[in-house]
Scaffold this motif. Structure first.
Motif, PDB file in Angstrom:
ATOM      1  N   PRO A 178       0.844  -1.200   0.000  1.00 33.05           N
ATOM      2  CA  PRO A 178       0.000   0.000   0.000  1.00 33.05           C
ATOM      3  C   PRO A 178       0.878   1.248   0.000  1.00 33.05           C
ATOM      4  N   PRO A 179       0.312   2.385  -0.408  1.00 31.70           N
ATOM      5  CA  PRO A 179       1.119   3.614  -0.419  1.00 31.70           C
ATOM      6  C   PRO A 179       1.643   3.951   0.985  1.00 31.70           C
ATOM      7  N   TYR A 180       2.841   4.478   1.036  1.00 35.37           N
ATOM      8  CA  TYR A 180       3.503   4.941   2.288  1.00 35.37           C
ATOM      9  C   TYR A 180       3.829   3.813   3.256  1.00 35.37           C
ATOM     10  N   VAL A 181       3.739   2.570   2.799  1.00 42.42           N
ATOM     11  CA  VAL A 181       4.042   1.465   3.710  1.00 42.42           C
ATOM     12  C   VAL A 181       5.358   0.820   3.311  1.00 42.42           C
ATOM     13  N   VAL A 182       6.279   0.737   4.285  1.00 42.32           N
ATOM     14  CA  VAL A 182       7.564   0.079   4.058  1.00 42.32           C
ATOM     15  C   VAL A 182       7.666  -1.066   5.048  1.00 42.32           C
ATOM     16  N   GLY A 183       7.363  -2.278   4.609  1.00 48.00           N
ATOM     17  CA  GLY A 183       7.379  -3.403   5.538  1.00 48.00           C
ATOM     18  C   GLY A 183       6.315  -3.206   6.607  1.00 48.00           C
ATOM     19  N   PRO A 191      -1.720   8.913  14.083  1.00 47.62           N
ATOM     20  CA  PRO A 191      -1.934   8.331  15.408  1.00 47.62           C
ATOM     21  C   PRO A 191      -3.406   8.413  15.838  1.00 47.62           C
ATOM     22  N   VAL A 192      -4.107   9.470  15.383  1.00 45.82           N
ATOM     23  CA  VAL A 192      -5.519   9.606  15.752  1.00 45.82           C
ATOM     24  C   VAL A 192      -6.321   8.454  15.145  1.00 45.82           C
ATOM     25  N   GLU A 193      -6.011   8.134  13.887  1.00 46.78           N
ATOM     26  CA  GLU A 193      -6.742   7.063  13.213  1.00 46.78           C
ATOM     27  C   GLU A 193      -6.442   5.700  13.857  1.00 46.78           C
ATOM     28  N   VAL A 194      -5.174   5.449  14.167  1.00 51.79           N
ATOM     29  CA  VAL A 194      -4.827   4.172  14.803  1.00 51.79           C
ATOM     30  C   VAL A 194      -5.488   4.083  16.179  1.00 51.79           C
ATOM     31  N   ASP A 221      -5.439  16.130  15.906  1.00 51.35           N
ATOM     32  CA  ASP A 221      -5.593  16.396  14.481  1.00 51.35           C
ATOM     33  C   ASP A 221      -5.512  15.088  13.692  1.00 51.35           C
ATOM     34  N   PRO A 222      -6.624  14.669  13.063  1.00 52.66           N
ATOM     35  CA  PRO A 222      -6.607  13.390  12.337  1.00 52.66           C
ATOM     36  C   PRO A 222      -5.668  13.413  11.136  1.00 52.66           C
ATOM     37  N   ASP A 223      -5.331  14.625  10.657  1.00 51.36           N
ATOM     38  CA  ASP A 223      -4.456  14.707   9.482  1.00 51.36           C
ATOM     39  C   ASP A 223      -2.984  14.662   9.839  1.00 51.36           C
ATOM     40  N   PHE A 224      -2.669  14.749  11.135  1.00 54.76           N
ATOM     41  CA  PHE A 224      -1.258  14.720  11.523  1.00 54.76           C
ATOM     42  C   PHE A 224      -0.702  13.299  11.377  1.00 54.76           C
ATOM     43  N   THR A 225       0.445  13.170  10.707  1.00 50.50           N
ATOM     44  CA  THR A 225       1.055  11.840  10.531  1.00 50.50           C
ATOM     45  C   THR A 225       2.538  11.870  10.874  1.00 50.50           C
ATOM     46  N   PHE A 226       3.076  10.706  11.219  1.00 52.01           N
ATOM     47  CA  PHE A 226       4.526  10.562  11.388  1.00 52.01           C
ATOM     48  C   PHE A 226       4.875   9.084  11.154  1.00 52.01           C
ATOM     49  N   PRO A 227       6.147   8.773  10.899  1.00 51.64           N
ATOM     50  CA  PRO A 227       6.501   7.379  10.607  1.00 51.64           C
ATOM     51  C   PRO A 227       6.534   6.528  11.874  1.00 51.64           C
ATOM     52  N   TYR A 228       5.839   5.400  11.842  1.00 50.66           N
ATOM     53  CA  TYR A 228       5.827   4.498  12.996  1.00 50.66           C
ATOM     54  C   TYR A 228       5.285   3.154  12.543  1.00 50.66           C
ATOM     55  N   VAL A 229       5.253   2.202  13.459  1.00 45.81           N
ATOM     56  CA  VAL A 229       4.711   0.882  13.144  1.00 45.81           C
ATOM     57  C   VAL A 229       3.278   0.820  13.679  1.00 45.81           C
ATOM     58  N   PRO A 230       2.274   0.901  12.796  1.00 44.55           N
ATOM     59  CA  PRO A 230       0.879   0.959  13.259  1.00 44.55           C
ATOM     60  C   PRO A 230       0.490  -0.226  14.133  1.00 44.55           C
ATOM     61  N   ALA A 231       1.001  -1.420  13.812  1.00 38.52           N
ATOM     62  CA  ALA A 231       0.626  -2.610  14.600  1.00 38.52           C
ATOM     63  C   ALA A 231       1.069  -2.449  16.056  1.00 38.52           C
ATOM     64  N   HIS A 232       2.248  -1.847  16.273  1.00 37.92           N
ATOM     65  CA  HIS A 232       2.737  -1.638  17.644  1.00 37.92           C
ATOM     66  C   HIS A 232       1.846  -0.637  18.371  1.00 37.92           C
ATOM     67  N   LEU A 233       1.535   0.460  17.684  1.00 36.79           N
ATOM     68  CA  LEU A 233       0.712   1.489  18.337  1.00 36.79           C
ATOM     69  C   LEU A 233      -0.682   0.936  18.641  1.00 36.79           C
ATOM     70  N   HIS A 234      -1.227   0.173  17.702  1.00 34.77           N
ATOM     71  CA  HIS A 234      -2.556  -0.406  17.903  1.00 34.77           C
ATOM     72  C   HIS A 234      -2.554  -1.260  19.159  1.00 34.77           C
ATOM     73  N   LEU A 235      -1.545  -2.103  19.278  1.00 38.30           N
ATOM     74  CA  LEU A 235      -1.451  -3.001  20.428  1.00 38.30           C
ATOM     75  C   LEU A 235      -1.407  -2.211  21.747  1.00 38.30           C
ATOM     76  N   MET A 236      -0.611  -1.146  21.786  1.00 37.07           N
ATOM     77  CA  MET A 236      -0.461  -0.377  23.026  1.00 37.07           C
ATOM     78  C   MET A 236      -1.751   0.357  23.394  1.00 37.07           C
ATOM     79  N   VAL A 237      -2.354   1.039  22.408  1.00 37.70           N
ATOM     80  CA  VAL A 237      -3.571   1.801  22.699  1.00 37.70           C
ATOM     81  C   VAL A 237      -4.709   0.845  23.075  1.00 37.70           C
ATOM     82  N   PHE A 238      -4.800  -0.265  22.348  1.00 36.56           N
ATOM     83  CA  PHE A 238      -5.831  -1.261  22.635  1.00 36.56           C
ATOM     84  C   PHE A 238      -5.737  -1.705  24.092  1.00 36.56           C
TER      85      PHE A 238
END
Length: 367
Positions: A178-183, A191-194, A221-238
């Motif tokens: 997918p776009p903007y995804v590296v591995g 982060p807001v979306e995750v 801000d839902p439009d704010f983005t930065f590089p991170y591993v979404p799966a890790h953030l999802h796990l922590m917030v969950f």
């Protein structure tokens, strides 16, 4: 010691030899830049690096698993985990030198299989600690476990790194990422979306278990983005939201008051992105705070006692578990240079601060 005899003496000697070699850490930024052009040449370099690096990291853990205090190494569950590590070490070491892209493809299949073999390491280690706890005098719980805690922190942190390296390499084979995804890395992660997805997941579990669930309000801000591993953030917030939902739900269950919402605030600073999760679930006594990051503490009844053989698939989805969610979430945060802090007001509620490093330059911590 019977289980150990299954491996040849020469293999065990080799594990010890490799366990003495120096590990090499990589940064989020390096993984991102390296993986942004997954040419054959890059995949080859990556596989050659992994063949050596994974052998070293896995060997170190295998050795540590043999020398744990209080006889933990002899517990059946821990012996099982140790066997997985030695098997994986053997698979990597017996693979011939990687010289061309064909070798690389085969090696990728080998490490994919290793990652699957280790899927249940966390609940299996939890079971081992449980087996140990059962046999110990109840009065020696926390202070005496310092060594075991430090070991589990190192062990799980190392596991996060090993899985990240394997997953990153395997994902680079995806022909149409997918776009903007590296591995595993999303270069423009919101982060807001995750946080929204993770809290919806946690909330649906709460609804299923209790029949109702507090609202969750997200600010940022839902439009704010930065590089991170979404799966890790999802796990922590969950994990954090799930704890908050449970606290609020149990506090207001028999009350005629409407349960107050959980608030999630995403702040974007120069160095850190911080996510604060606030609840009014009554908080934690100050004396209990040091315990929440230990691996032997959960206020909930222990799911491991109920089904000893561990059908692991369902263990992920209960509201309360081994008491491992917080310490492991903190390791995920620290893996890329962040941290997790819990601040509590007993009688009112709890605030969790999840700090994520923005710079992406911090090296992996190598236990």
């Amino acid at each position: 010691m019977a289980a150990i005899e299954a491996f040849s003496k020469s293999l065990i000697e080799e594990v010890h030899k490799w366990g003495c070699l120096k590990q090499t850490g990589v940064s989020l930024r390096y993984m991102m830049e390296f993986g942004s052009k997954p040419t054959d040449k890059n995949l080859l370099i990556s596989a050659q690096f992994l063949q050596k690096e994974l052998a070293i990291r896995i060997a170190r853990r295998a050795i540590e698993l043999e020398t744990l205090p209080y006889g933990l190494s002899q517990k059946p569950a821990v012996l099982k985990v140790r066997d997985w590590y030695v098997d994986s070490f053997r698979d990597i070491r017996s693979f011939p030198e990687i010289k061309n892209i064909n070798d690389e493809k085969e090696f990728t299949e080998v490490i994919k299989a290793i990652k699957v073999r280790h899927n249940n390491v966390v609940p299996t280690m939890a079971l081992g600690v449980q087996q140990l706890k059962k046999g110990l005098k109840p009065n020696m719980v926390n202070e005496d476990f310092v060594e075991i805690h430090q070991f589990l922190d190192r062990f799980y942190l190392s596991r996060i790194g090993i899985r990240m390296l394997i997953g990153q390499h395997v994902e680079l084979h995806n022909p149409n990422p997918p776009p903007y995804v590296v591995g595993y890395i999303h270069t423009k992660m919101s982060p807001v979306e995750v946080a929204r997805n993770a809290s919806e997941d946690a909330r649906s579990i709460c609804l299923r278990e209790y029949g109702s669930a507090p609202d969750i309000n997200i600010y940022g801000d839902p439009d704010f983005t930065f590089p991170y591993v979404p799966a890790h953030l999802h796990l922590m917030v969950f994990e954090l939201v799930k704890n908050s939902l449970r606290a609020v739900q149990e506090r207001y269950m028999d009350s005629d008051k409407v349960s107050p919402p959980i608030r999630i605030i995403v702040a974007d600073g120069l160095e850190d992105v911080t996510i604060k999760i606030s609840d009014e679930g009554g908080g934690i006594a100050r004396s209990g705070l040091p315990k929440i990051f230990t691996y032997l503490y959960s206020t909930a009844r222990n799911p491991l006692d109920e089904h000893e053989d561990l059908g692991v698939a369902d263990s992920v989805t209960t509201m309360a578990g081994y008491g491992y969610g917080l310490p492991i979430s903190r390791l995920y945060a620290r893996y890329f240079g962040g941290d997790l802090q819990i601040i509590s007001m007993e009688g009112y509620g709890t605030d969790a601060y999840l700090h994520l490093s923005r710079l992406g330059d911090s090296q992996e911590p190598l236990p």
